[in-house]
Scaffold this active site. Sequence first.
Site, mmCIF file in Angstrom:
data_model
loop_
_atom_site.group_PDB
_atom_site.id
_atom_site.type_symbol
_atom_site.label_atom_id
_atom_site.label_comp_id
_atom_site.label_asym_id
_atom_site.label_seq_id
_atom_site.Cartn_x
_atom_site.Cartn_y
_atom_site.Cartn_z
ATOM 1 N N ASP A 80 131.603 120.012 77.383
ATOM 2 C CA ASP A 80 130.920 121.081 78.123
ATOM 3 C C ASP A 80 130.348 122.048 77.091
ATOM 4 O O ASP A 80 131.091 122.845 76.498
ATOM 5 C CB ASP A 80 131.906 121.808 79.045
ATOM 6 C CG ASP A 80 132.366 120.932 80.212
ATOM 7 O OD1 ASP A 80 132.552 119.704 80.011
ATOM 8 O OD2 ASP A 80 132.536 121.458 81.322
ATOM 9 N N LYS B 177 125.529 122.734 84.101
ATOM 10 C CA LYS B 177 126.701 123.483 84.569
ATOM 11 C C LYS B 177 126.343 124.964 84.591
ATOM 12 O O LYS B 177 125.651 125.457 83.690
ATOM 13 C CB LYS B 177 127.864 123.175 83.603
ATOM 14 C CG LYS B 177 129.078 124.058 83.745
ATOM 15 C CD LYS B 177 130.223 123.577 82.833
ATOM 16 C CE LYS B 177 131.338 124.614 82.758
ATOM 17 N NZ LYS B 177 132.458 124.211 81.904
ATOM 18 N N LYS C 158 127.432 120.898 87.925
ATOM 19 C CA LYS C 158 128.803 121.411 87.920
ATOM 20 C C LYS C 158 128.756 122.926 88.132
ATOM 21 O O LYS C 158 128.052 123.632 87.409
ATOM 22 C CB LYS C 158 129.495 121.077 86.591
ATOM 23 C CG LYS C 158 130.883 121.716 86.456
ATOM 24 C CD LYS C 158 131.619 121.250 85.206
ATOM 25 C CE LYS C 158 132.885 122.073 84.962
ATOM 26 N NZ LYS C 158 133.624 121.656 83.753
HETATM 27 O O1 LIG Z 1 134.220 126.266 82.761
HETATM 28 C C1 LIG Z 1 134.944 126.783 83.561
HETATM 29 C C2 LIG Z 1 135.195 128.218 83.656
HETATM 30 O O2 LIG Z 1 135.554 128.769 82.430
HETATM 31 C C3 LIG Z 1 136.229 128.503 84.678
HETATM 32 O O3 LIG Z 1 136.184 129.847 84.981
HETATM 33 P P1 LIG Z 1 137.244 130.517 85.962
HETATM 34 O O4 LIG Z 1 138.414 130.911 85.139
HETATM 35 O O5 LIG Z 1 136.502 131.696 86.498
HETATM 36 O O6 LIG Z 1 137.593 129.529 87.018
#
Ligand SMILES: O=C[C@H](O)COP(=O)(O)O
Length: 296
Positions: A136, A198, A235
Amino acid sequence: MAIPETNEAWQGLIDEVASKIEPHRIEPKYGFPDKKTAAFRGLIDHTLLKLDATAEQIDQLCAEAWEWEFASVCVRPNWVKRCVDNLERFSPSSPTASTSKILVASVIGFHEGDYPIDHKLKEITQATTAGAQELDIVLNYHPLLEKDYKAVHAELHALRTAAPTSTLKLILETSRLTSAQIVSASVIAGRNDFDFIKTSTGFHGEGAKVKDVGTMRACAAVLAQQDGKEKMRVKASGGIRDLSQAEAMLEAGAVRLGCSAGVQIAKEAGGEKRNLPAEFTGHGAGRQSSSGGGDY
Ligand SMILES: O=C[C@H](O)COP(=O)(O)O
């Protein structure tokens, strides 16, 4: 599929794709698997990206991912090896082991994206050598803001070339972009064979928004039609804390969700987890949001 050679040619392609996006928006809401099933939970990347994450928290992340049959664990490069080892131990060739394989995803260039390309390439080598199957990667969006599409392409081309067999997800950090810039980034990602676009890192701004997910999905559909190849997937990530938010993102066109609240969402969805053998339990205590409480 020709790659434009000038910023003007890129702009022409971006404008052409943008002009075709609107008709794709009238599509009905996208469906998703029954919320109680492993197929639904298999849309979630179980994520822990806090800089101060501990080994115990990483172990717990892996245990939860195995129990709930999430798509992957998503971590920083330094934790990839530990996750690969954990997940190997949880799913050996035991007759009771499920066939579902939990992948390991590593973030790259996290979370600002504007690291020099050599730094990102080094992290790709570190992560893939340790066994990450998915990467990612945070886009360096500064050239995008300046409409220097050739520079954006140069970065994405170098990243794709460095990881030809990995699943690549390009994090756009949509809260920093206009809709037009989201389309521009998506077009360049598509032309460089990224597997996913994403929305967010979870460390900036609002995180995922339904409207942006819809734009990205519509853009991917136009690109697939134009290039005659498989659709780049979307995503949604950042700030997805409960089931209704998760459902809204899937209905808008996401097919993968990145969340640190995966377990809460799975519990709210009402499915049943499988139990990790006792020898592997006793992992660390509760976790918080990957963004450390978040700035939403
Ligand atoms: O890539 C994913 C994100 O960092 C997740 O963020 P979050 O902690 O707000 O779910």
